[in-house]
Scaffold this motif. Sequence first.
Motif, PDB file in Angstrom:
ATOM      1  N   ILE A  19       0.847  -1.195   0.000  1.00 53.68           N
ATOM      2  CA  ILE A  19       0.000   0.000   0.000  1.00 53.68           C
ATOM      3  C   ILE A  19       0.880   1.243   0.000  1.00 53.68           C
ATOM      4  N   VAL A  20       0.649   2.118  -0.947  1.00 61.75           N
ATOM      5  CA  VAL A  20       1.449   3.336  -1.092  1.00 61.75           C
ATOM      6  C   VAL A  20       0.558   4.553  -0.839  1.00 61.75           C
ATOM      7  N   HIS A  21       1.064   5.483  -0.071  1.00 63.13           N
ATOM      8  CA  HIS A  21       0.311   6.706   0.219  1.00 63.13           C
ATOM      9  C   HIS A  21       0.657   7.773  -0.823  1.00 63.13           C
ATOM     10  N   THR A  22      -0.368   8.321  -1.450  1.00 67.77           N
ATOM     11  CA  THR A  22      -0.188   9.379  -2.444  1.00 67.77           C
ATOM     12  C   THR A  22      -1.039  10.586  -2.043  1.00 67.77           C
ATOM     13  N   GLU A  23      -0.894  11.649  -2.806  1.00 68.74           N
ATOM     14  CA  GLU A  23      -1.677  12.855  -2.514  1.00 68.74           C
ATOM     15  C   GLU A  23      -3.167  12.646  -2.778  1.00 68.74           C
ATOM     16  N   HIS A  24      -3.466  11.571  -3.479  1.00 67.21           N
ATOM     17  CA  HIS A  24      -4.865  11.269  -3.782  1.00 67.21           C
ATOM     18  C   HIS A  24      -5.419  10.170  -2.871  1.00 67.21           C
ATOM     19  N   GLY A  25      -4.627   9.747  -1.888  1.00 70.76           N
ATOM     20  CA  GLY A  25      -5.067   8.690  -0.977  1.00 70.76           C
ATOM     21  C   GLY A  25      -4.118   7.505  -1.019  1.00 70.76           C
ATOM     22  N   THR A  26      -4.596   6.351  -0.584  1.00 72.25           N
ATOM     23  CA  THR A  26      -3.769   5.144  -0.577  1.00 72.25           C
ATOM     24  C   THR A  26      -4.173   4.229  -1.721  1.00 72.25           C
ATOM     25  N   VAL A  27      -3.151   3.631  -2.347  1.00 73.11           N
ATOM     26  CA  VAL A  27      -3.392   2.698  -3.453  1.00 73.11           C
ATOM     27  C   VAL A  27      -2.456   1.505  -3.305  1.00 73.11           C
ATOM     28  N   GLU A  28      -2.856   0.383  -3.875  1.00 76.20           N
ATOM     29  CA  GLU A  28      -1.980  -0.777  -3.926  1.00 76.20           C
ATOM     30  C   GLU A  28      -1.108  -0.687  -5.177  1.00 76.20           C
ATOM     31  N   LYS A  29       0.178  -0.951  -4.997  1.00 76.19           N
ATOM     32  CA  LYS A  29       1.094  -0.841  -6.121  1.00 76.19           C
ATOM     33  C   LYS A  29       2.043  -2.037  -6.124  1.00 76.19           C
ATOM     34  N   GLU A  30       2.295  -2.545  -7.300  1.00 73.25           N
ATOM     35  CA  GLU A  30       3.167  -3.711  -7.440  1.00 73.25           C
ATOM     36  C   GLU A  30       4.579  -3.281  -7.824  1.00 73.25           C
ATOM     37  N   PHE A  31       5.561  -3.916  -7.184  1.00 72.84           N
ATOM     38  CA  PHE A  31       6.967  -3.587  -7.433  1.00 72.84           C
ATOM     39  C   PHE A  31       7.750  -4.855  -7.766  1.00 72.84           C
ATOM     40  N   GLU A  32       8.644  -4.742  -8.723  1.00 68.17           N
ATOM     41  CA  GLU A  32       9.530  -5.852  -9.067  1.00 68.17           C
ATOM     42  C   GLU A  32      10.738  -5.850  -8.131  1.00 68.17           C
ATOM     43  N   ILE A  33      11.135  -7.043  -7.671  1.00 67.89           N
ATOM     44  CA  ILE A  33      12.340  -7.147  -6.837  1.00 67.89           C
ATOM     45  C   ILE A  33      13.334  -8.162  -7.403  1.00 67.89           C
ATOM     46  N   ALA A  34      12.895  -8.997  -8.345  1.00 68.64           N
ATOM     47  CA  ALA A  34      13.737 -10.060  -8.882  1.00 68.64           C
ATOM     48  C   ALA A  34      15.026  -9.503  -9.481  1.00 68.64           C
ATOM     49  N   GLY A  35      16.156 -10.055  -9.060  1.00 67.72           N
ATOM     50  CA  GLY A  35      17.452  -9.690  -9.618  1.00 67.72           C
ATOM     51  C   GLY A  35      17.977  -8.329  -9.217  1.00 67.72           C
ATOM     52  N   ARG A  36      17.376  -7.686  -8.232  1.00 63.71           N
ATOM     53  CA  ARG A  36      17.756  -6.312  -7.891  1.00 63.71           C
ATOM     54  C   ARG A  36      18.585  -6.209  -6.612  1.00 63.71           C
TER      55      ARG A  36
END
Length: 225
Positions: free
Chosen positions: A97-114
């Motif tokens: 869950i990411v907090h933005t100026e428009h509220g909270t949204v679910e966001k997907e992030f890649e982590i493989a190989g990083r």
Amino acid sequence: MQINCKTRTLQWVNTQIRNNGISLYHKLQRREGQWNRKAKALLIDSLLRNYPVNVIYTIKENNQLSIIDGIQRISTIRDYLDNEFSLSKELDPITIIVHTEHGTVEKEFEIAGRKFKKLDKELQELLLSSELQFYEISDYTEKEVRELFRRQNNGKCLNNSQSRTVIETDEMSELIYDLITHPFFEHVLTEAQRKKDLDKDIVIETLMLIETDRNTITPALKATV
């Protein structure tokens, strides 16, 4: 012997290591570097997904914490934050869950190989704020510390059959459980053999043989039709 349980963030751990507030060297512990990259990546992945991680045991002397159980975990965290290794390419994305100026949204992030520096800022902050439980031991005797270490490492490692359980599907686990709880195994195996999960090995090997025979015989039968 006094023991205090404290919650520490990875940011705090990293700062303490750099300032010599945490020592990764103790006569009772294995040297760091025992884990392979897959094991290291799984630890970081667990922290990012908020999976529970085993408690770190330390002894406190002269305002310094010496780790007596948890060297591999702490050294892995230090190395990842220092960009010493990248995560496995097989890891799934993480949704937070990411907090933005428009509220909270679910966001997907890649982590493989990083490596840490290649993670999105949101994940870097999430990892640094992840928490570990520390047992800080003070007012102890050498005998008490050695006895504590002995008891913490007195368990029995999982055998191959027990380790396979985590990669089985629910359907397979239920099938195996139904078969090994049949009274047949109580008559043909000793209690000691069943404690070692020999009954489970027999069931799995039998199912593999049945599947092999089916894949071998069926094409042959079709060829004769």
